[in-house]
Scaffold this motif. Structure first.
Motif, short mmCIF file in Angstrom:
data_model
loop_
_atom_site.label_atom_id
_atom_site.label_comp_id
_atom_site.label_asym_id
_atom_site.label_seq_id
_atom_site.Cartn_x
_atom_site.Cartn_y
_atom_site.Cartn_z
N UNK A 76 0.86 -1.26 -0.03
CA UNK A 76 0.10 -0.07 0.18
C UNK A 76 0.89 1.29 0.02
N UNK A 77 2.10 1.22 0.70
CA UNK A 77 2.87 2.37 0.60
C UNK A 77 3.64 2.55 -0.64
N UNK A 78 3.77 1.40 -1.17
CA UNK A 78 4.47 1.48 -2.62
C UNK A 78 3.27 2.06 -3.61
N UNK A 79 2.35 1.79 -3.44
CA UNK A 79 1.26 2.28 -4.30
C UNK A 79 1.22 4.00 -3.98
N UNK A 80 1.43 4.34 -2.74
CA UNK A 80 1.22 5.65 -2.39
C UNK A 80 2.44 6.63 -3.19
N UNK A 81 3.81 5.83 -2.83
CA UNK A 81 4.73 6.46 -3.35
C UNK A 81 5.41 6.17 -4.60
N UNK A 82 4.35 5.36 -5.36
CA UNK A 82 4.99 4.92 -6.91
C UNK A 82 6.14 4.31 -6.73
N UNK A 83 6.41 3.26 -5.91
CA UNK A 83 7.69 2.71 -5.74
C UNK A 83 7.47 0.91 -6.01
N UNK A 84 8.49 0.72 -6.60
CA UNK A 84 8.79 -0.83 -6.67
C UNK A 84 9.07 -1.40 -5.23
N UNK A 85 8.81 -2.64 -4.88
CA UNK A 85 8.98 -3.24 -3.81
C UNK A 85 10.38 -3.07 -3.31
N UNK A 86 11.23 -3.29 -4.12
CA UNK A 86 12.58 -3.26 -3.80
C UNK A 86 13.12 -1.95 -3.29
N UNK A 87 12.59 -1.00 -3.77
CA UNK A 87 13.06 0.57 -3.59
C UNK A 87 12.23 0.97 -2.59
N UNK A 88 11.48 0.31 -1.84
CA UNK A 88 10.51 1.11 -0.88
C UNK A 88 11.39 1.59 0.28
N UNK A 89 11.26 2.79 0.73
CA UNK A 89 12.10 3.48 1.81
C UNK A 89 11.74 2.64 3.13
N UNK A 90 12.86 1.73 3.66
CA UNK A 90 12.46 0.80 4.80
C UNK A 90 12.09 1.60 5.94
#
Length: 436
Positions: free
Chosen positions: A408-422
């Motif tokens: 859900x955070x990836x969707x909000x931030x338009x991020x791939x799962x590997x690049x999501x800010x941990x």
């Protein structure tokens, strides 16, 4: 890249969502709740007509493990879930061990209500049969079948929480069987008995660093194996697991060595187990005073498997990680259940107790080459020793909250799962009560 098995999908049977969660077991239904609560339009696909997976269809209980050394190691949505069951007199949440005996019908009802309240779109009676990938590592559709009707779910992010990797197995992402035949942990078919003198036996798995197999029942089954009445057994554990009523116990005693992804092996194994359950019930009645007036209530819908597929992820958790209590920079939850290995061709159980919590890193849930697929629960990347502790329900639930929140955070931030800010993920998990 098309992995759709050549199946044409009619628009009338095409669903769309931000997130599709495959499997509504302990990891999956929590993942769906977390995803929806974090703002993503979420669809949950489940093969049975209710959530819970091994907890409900498999009757596996108690839920382990929310505590270590009497301190909570799992919080957040999983803790909310067990507390809501407790408020309905459907779970016992105050045992020092953090093992949670529960009533499986309360489990189903509570999980359904939490899913609906969170806005999750539920598709029960649906089997995963394929996938579509629009490019390497990027999934576009989950293909499923319900009673002869084939449908697709288009989603920006997908979580495989099926326990057997049903989506991953139909994808170009890498996986392997967790163990070979000679080392694979066996399956067990749980059964429930009533009319038991529960005051005369220990029904609560309430303390750390203890084994709870019933020694008298173990002696009875050992003799039965020696005389050829049954082939093998484990434990046995006759406890408040997926039942908590006076006079009732759920029994974990059958032991079946088979490949949980092979249809012929599963069929043969479960037939044998159901026959052996009737023999075990009669032996208990004849030879143990607490079971003199007992009777069989029900058997599980399916055998509980301990090992199936393992997805190849960015990081593989090791036995040293869990035994040394390693904490990772990308911890998304904690574990503390003993390293619990059941032997496939004997009645032995190898147990190593955990002294301090270990971390479960986000990287162990990201398949290599994946841009929008996560895994949670029994298919994450862990070696044999590590998996023997990680596979338990409370840890699967905690992984589910992490995975659902992450996509859900990836969707909000338009991020791939590997690049999501941990750090963003960990901050959100802590805000929602998770213990990292």
């Amino acid at each position: 890249m098309n992995q759709s098995l050549g199946i044409r999908i009619d628009n009338a049977t095409h669903f769309r969502a931000d997130v599709c969660v495959c499997g509504a077991g302990p990891a999956g239904f929590i993942a769906a709740i977390a995803s929806a609560r974090t703002g993503a339009k979420t669809i949950l696909i489940e093969r049975y007509g209710f959530p819970g997976g091994m907890a409900t269809a498999g009757m596996v209980g108690p839920i382990s493990k929310f505590n270590l050394n009497s301190k909570r190691i799992v919080g957040g949505i999983p803790l909310e879930f067990i507390n809501r069951m407790s408020n309905m007199n459907g779970a016992i949440c105050n045992l020092p061990s953090g093992n949670i005996p529960f009533d499986s019908e309360t489990y189903k009802n509570t999980a359904i209500n939490m899913l609906l309240e969170s806005g999750v779109d539920i598709l029960f009676h649906s089997e995963i049969i394929g996938s579509e990938f629009c490019e390497i590592g990027r999934a576009s559709k989950v293909l499923a079948c319900s009673r002869g009707n084939i449908f697709a779910v288009s989603a920006e992010y997908i979580i495989d929480a099926t326990g057997t990797g049903d989506f991953i197995a139909q994808s170009p992402l890498s996986w392997k069987m967790r163990s070979e035949d000679e080392t694979r942990q066996p399956m067990s078919l749980i059964f429930r008995m009533g009319g038991v003198d529960t005051d005369a036996i220990r029904v609560l798995m309430d303390k750390d660093n203890e084994k709870y197999a019933n020694p008298s029942l173990r002696g009875i089954l050992t003799e039965a194996v020696d005389f050829g009445h049954i082939a093998n057994f484990g434990g046995p554990w006759a406890v408040w697991g997926s039942v908590i009523g006076d006079g009732q116990v759920s029994v974990n005693a059958t032991r079946i060595n088979c490949n949980s992804t092979d249809v012929r092996e599963i069929t043969i194994a479960e037939i044998r187990a159901r026959n052996e359950i009737f023999k075990m019930v009669e032996l208990f009645k004849m030879k143990h005073s607490a079971f003199n007036k007992s009777y069989l209530i029900s058997t599980a819908t399916l055998a509980g498997y301990r090992e199936a597929r393992e997805v190849t992820c960015v990081y593989r958790i090791t036995g040293d990680d869990v035994l040394d209590g390693v904490q990772h920079e990308d911890n998304v939850c904690l574990g503390g259940h003993p390293v619990d290995s059941h032997q496939p061709n004997s009645n032995k159980q190898d147990v190593r107790f955990i002294n301090k919590p270990y971390g479960i890193p986000f990287r162990s849930m990201i398949p290599i080459n994946s841009t929008n697929v996560l895994v949670a629960g029994a298919i994450i990347s862990a070696d044999k020793t590590a998996f023997a502790t990680i596979r338990t329900q409370a840890q699967c639930m905690a992984m589910g909250q992490a995975a659902g929140t992450a996509v859900a955070l990836c969707k909000q931030n338009k991020s791939d799962v590997l690049n999501l800010n941990i750090n963003i993920l960990r901050k959100k998990l802590e805000h929602d009560g998770a213990i990292l």
